[in-house]
Design a protein around this motif. Structure first.
Motif, short mmCIF file in Angstrom:
data_model
loop_
_atom_site.label_atom_id
_atom_site.label_comp_id
_atom_site.label_asym_id
_atom_site.label_seq_id
_atom_site.Cartn_x
_atom_site.Cartn_y
_atom_site.Cartn_z
N GLY A 296 0.82 -1.21 0.00
CA GLY A 296 0.00 0.00 0.00
C GLY A 296 0.85 1.25 0.00
N LYS A 297 1.89 1.26 0.82
CA LYS A 297 2.78 2.43 0.87
C LYS A 297 3.58 2.57 -0.43
CE LYS A 297 3.13 5.12 2.93
NZ LYS A 297 2.25 6.33 2.81
N LEU A 298 3.96 1.44 -1.03
CA LEU A 298 4.70 1.50 -2.29
C LEU A 298 3.85 2.17 -3.37
CD1 LEU A 298 7.23 0.77 -3.90
CD2 LEU A 298 6.16 -1.44 -4.42
N THR A 299 2.56 1.83 -3.42
CA THR A 299 1.68 2.40 -4.43
C THR A 299 1.65 3.92 -4.34
OG1 THR A 299 0.29 0.43 -4.35
CG2 THR A 299 -0.66 2.39 -5.39
N VAL A 300 1.35 4.44 -3.17
CA VAL A 300 1.21 5.89 -3.04
C VAL A 300 2.55 6.58 -3.08
CG1 VAL A 300 1.28 6.09 -0.51
CG2 VAL A 300 -0.14 7.67 -1.85
N ASN A 301 3.62 5.93 -2.61
CA ASN A 301 4.92 6.58 -2.64
C ASN A 301 5.46 6.71 -4.07
OD1 ASN A 301 6.34 7.66 -0.31
ND2 ASN A 301 8.12 6.60 -1.12
N VAL A 302 5.13 5.73 -4.88
CA VAL A 302 5.50 5.82 -6.29
C VAL A 302 4.78 6.99 -6.95
CG1 VAL A 302 5.26 4.68 -8.53
CG2 VAL A 302 6.17 3.41 -6.59
N LEU A 303 3.51 7.20 -6.59
CA LEU A 303 2.78 8.36 -7.13
C LEU A 303 3.49 9.65 -6.74
CD1 LEU A 303 -0.99 7.47 -6.48
CD2 LEU A 303 0.50 6.78 -8.36
N ASN A 304 3.98 9.71 -5.51
CA ASN A 304 4.69 10.91 -5.05
C ASN A 304 6.00 11.11 -5.81
OD1 ASN A 304 2.79 11.58 -3.04
ND2 ASN A 304 3.70 10.13 -1.62
N ALA A 305 6.75 10.03 -6.02
CA ALA A 305 8.02 10.14 -6.74
C ALA A 305 7.79 10.49 -8.21
CB ALA A 305 8.81 8.83 -6.63
N TYR A 306 6.83 9.83 -8.84
CA TYR A 306 6.51 10.08 -10.25
C TYR A 306 5.97 11.49 -10.42
CZ TYR A 306 4.36 8.89 -14.82
OH TYR A 306 3.98 8.83 -16.15
N GLY A 307 5.05 11.90 -9.54
CA GLY A 307 4.50 13.25 -9.61
C GLY A 307 5.54 14.30 -9.29
N GLY A 308 6.43 13.99 -8.33
CA GLY A 308 7.50 14.92 -8.00
C GLY A 308 8.44 15.13 -9.17
N PHE A 309 8.78 14.05 -9.86
CA PHE A 309 9.63 14.16 -11.05
C PHE A 309 8.95 15.00 -12.13
CE2 PHE A 309 9.04 11.83 -15.12
CZ PHE A 309 10.09 12.39 -15.84
N MET A 310 7.65 14.76 -12.36
CA MET A 310 6.91 15.53 -13.36
C MET A 310 6.90 17.02 -13.00
SD MET A 310 5.61 13.76 -15.90
CE MET A 310 4.96 12.16 -16.37
N SER A 311 6.73 17.31 -11.74
CA SER A 311 6.66 18.71 -11.31
C SER A 311 8.01 19.41 -11.43
CB SER A 311 6.16 18.79 -9.86
OG SER A 311 4.84 18.29 -9.78
N ILE A 312 9.09 18.70 -11.07
CA ILE A 312 10.43 19.28 -11.23
C ILE A 312 10.71 19.54 -12.70
CG2 ILE A 312 12.91 18.83 -10.96
CD1 ILE A 312 12.16 17.15 -8.46
N LEU A 313 10.36 18.57 -13.56
CA LEU A 313 10.59 18.72 -14.99
C LEU A 313 9.76 19.87 -15.57
CD1 LEU A 313 12.00 17.62 -17.48
CD2 LEU A 313 10.09 16.01 -17.78
N THR A 314 8.51 19.99 -15.11
CA THR A 314 7.67 21.10 -15.57
C THR A 314 8.27 22.45 -15.17
OG1 THR A 314 5.70 19.70 -15.36
CG2 THR A 314 5.33 22.07 -15.50
N THR A 315 8.85 22.50 -13.98
CA THR A 315 9.51 23.73 -13.52
C THR A 315 10.74 24.06 -14.37
OG1 THR A 315 8.77 23.31 -11.25
CG2 THR A 315 10.62 24.82 -11.54
N VAL A 316 11.59 23.08 -14.59
CA VAL A 316 12.83 23.31 -15.34
C VAL A 316 12.53 23.71 -16.78
CG1 VAL A 316 14.91 22.19 -16.25
CG2 VAL A 316 14.19 21.76 -13.89
N THR A 317 11.59 23.00 -17.42
CA THR A 317 11.31 23.26 -18.84
C THR A 317 10.58 24.58 -19.06
OG1 THR A 317 9.27 21.94 -18.70
CG2 THR A 317 11.28 20.82 -19.45
N ALA A 318 10.04 25.17 -18.01
CA ALA A 318 9.43 26.50 -18.16
C ALA A 318 10.48 27.53 -18.53
CB ALA A 318 8.74 26.91 -16.85
N PHE A 319 11.74 27.24 -18.19
CA PHE A 319 12.81 28.19 -18.44
C PHE A 319 13.73 27.78 -19.58
CE2 PHE A 319 11.44 28.79 -14.07
CZ PHE A 319 11.28 30.17 -14.02
N ASN A 320 13.78 26.47 -19.92
CA ASN A 320 14.64 26.07 -21.04
C ASN A 320 13.85 25.76 -22.32
OD1 ASN A 320 13.63 23.42 -20.80
ND2 ASN A 320 15.42 22.67 -19.68
N GLY A 321 12.52 25.76 -22.24
CA GLY A 321 11.69 25.61 -23.43
C GLY A 321 11.55 24.20 -23.96
#
Length: 478
Positions: A296-321
């Motif tokens: 159960g914890k693996l399921t939700v923690n993966v969502l956090n890691a996957y979503g965290g990666f997506m959010s970091i990438l969205t932040t970075v690409t806002a400035f590098n296009g």
């Protein structure tokens, strides 16, 4: 010529990140949303969240009712975000650029990244305890690191494996927590621990806030897991599959948590994972319960890691296009995020319950205005018409910064301060209400009231959904 088997397809790392998922790569049914969100909520941290309402003074019966109200309301908002996925084929926070601007969306994104780190770290503490019980190891660090490695592997592999883990978590969660519920009633006279306190508005509103906060914090990444569904998927079906999976799963866990806290008190509070193993009975069954907690914890923690990666990438690409990155870069982003969450978990405070309650309620303050702005724009202003190529272009339709949306967001956060009931600060209105925290309601309503009329005058949505040329996708609703 060789053909990959099912295992190879599932374990092949996902290619898509923040770019649009073309029709040719769409697959699955909304049923997958039910099992993913049910499985993600049948877990130990949701049990702790439900227990908090009782820990902080509510009778178990009123806590359960309050949690249900909060889960239903927050679940509806969260599922409305999920329904955006099949239509756009985009991760949730990329779509926020339509409201805040390509660079302006970074403002809520930074807070989203902190949320993912916080939930990943607190979840890793509890999951690490389950790993230690399974491996018969005393060192907390070992369990935390092992769980971090499992999280990273599933998150790097991506979407298909994440949904499979969600299905497994659904099955083992139903079996495991049903068994524990039976054991609780056999070990304790549950009826004598509930209904012994009268209704108290302060703790009742806290229970509602805990339920709503739990659901609303899924909002910034829920569409990440519906974006691969075919575009023809009914929005209402996506909504209900997500809503029912998340609300039923979370309410089941939180109800159990409220009852456990009422019956066991300090025995549970001092050692949440260990208590579950003791409640299970024989060592062999306790081992299986630790496995249930781990999945159960693996399921939700993966969502956090996957979503965290997506959010970091969205932040970075806002400035590098950029709109795409290499598989190697994708892997490094996820490993970096997971490593930071593991380090935070290792250094986590022993005052887990109190800190977790305050963490959830602070998150409510910063996410309710974002949620109100995103949903009002998508459903009422743009009316499901987004210029997707412009989401990656600072000189496009949405520009770099949308100061109207950012000002409304800031106002929505500030408006909640007088209504806060936090460990470090209690607002003057909260004192007048006897300590009841209704800040999240103020955040949604106030932000919506000021944003809608301003956005109605300043927004410039396209006449239909515009997809990137290279995808050969067109708006079937035109």
């Amino acid at each position: 010529m060789t053909h990959d088997g099912p295992a190879e397809v599932i374990l092949t790392p996902e290619r898509r990140t923040i770019d649009v998922v073309p029709d040719a790569e769409r697959h699955g049914t909304p049923r997958s949303q039910f099992t993913l969100w049910f499985g993600a909520n049948m877990q130990i941290t949701a049990i702790v969240d439900g227990a908090l309402a009782v820990v902080f003074g509510a009778d178990a019966i009123w806590a359960i009712v309050g949690l249900l109200i909060g889960n239903i309301f927050g679940g509806a908002v969260m599922a409305l975000h999920s329904a955006q996925g099949p239509r756009m084929g985009l991760p949730q926070m990329i779509s926020s650029r339509a409201q805040f601007g390509v660079k302006g969306a970074v403002v809520p994104l930074v807070l989203v990244i902190l949320m993912y780190l916080g939930f990943a770290a607190t979840g890793t503490v509890l999951a690490g305890q389950a790993v230690n019980k399974i491996l018969h190891i005393d060192s907390p660090t070992v369990g935390i690191v092992v769980f971090g490695l499992l999280t990273a592997f599933v998150a790097v592999t991506g979407y298909k494996l994440i949904h499979i883990v969600g299905r497994i978590a659904t099955v083992v969660g139903i079996v495991g927590f049903s068994y524990l519920a039976v054991r609780l009633f056999l070990e304790y006279d549950v009826a004598s621990y509930v209904g012994i306190k009268g209704f108290d508005i302060v703790t009742f509103l806290l229970a509602i806030s805990l339920g709503a906060g739990w659901q609303l914090t899924f909002g910034p990444y829920v569409a990440d897991y519906s974006r691969y569904l075919p575009r023809s998927t009914s929005e209402s079906t996506t909504f209900w599959s997500t809503f029912l999976g998340s609300v039923i799963g979370s309410q089941w866990s939180m109800t159990f948590g409220a009852l456990v806290a009422a019956c066991a008190g300090d025995a549970f509070l001092g050692n949440q994972v260990g208590f579950m193993g003791d409640l299970a009975g024989p060592a062999a069954i306790a081992f299986l319960i630790y496995f249930v907690i781990l999945v159960g914890k693996l399921t939700v923690n993966v969502l956090n890691a996957y979503g965290g990666f997506m959010s970091i990438l969205t932040t970075v690409t806002a400035f590098n296009g950029q709109s795409r990155i290499s598989s190697t870069a994708r892997t490094l982003y996820i490993l970096g995020f997971t490593a930071v969450s593991v380090l935070i978990a290792i250094a986590a405070s022993a005052d887990f319950l109190d800190n977790f309650k305050n963490f959830v309620l602070v998150l409510l303050m910063v996410f309710t205005p974002w949620s109100a702005i995103n949903l009002i724009d998508y459903y009422l202003i743009s009316k499901e018409r987004i210029d997707i190529p412009a989401l990656y272009d600072v000189n496009g339709r949405y520009g770099a910064w949308n100061f109207t949306a950012l000002a409304c967001y800031a106002a929505g956060v500030l408006a909640q301060i007088p209504f806060l009931a936090q460990k470090m600060y209690t607002g003057p209105v909260t004192d007048m209400l006897g300590g009841a925290d209704i800040s999240w309601i103020v955040g949604i309503v106030f932000t919506g009231l000021i944003y809608y009329p301003l956005a109605k005058r300043t927004s410039n949505p396209p006449s239909s959904m515009i997809y990137p040329d290279h995808t050969a996708m067109t708006d079937s609703r035109v």
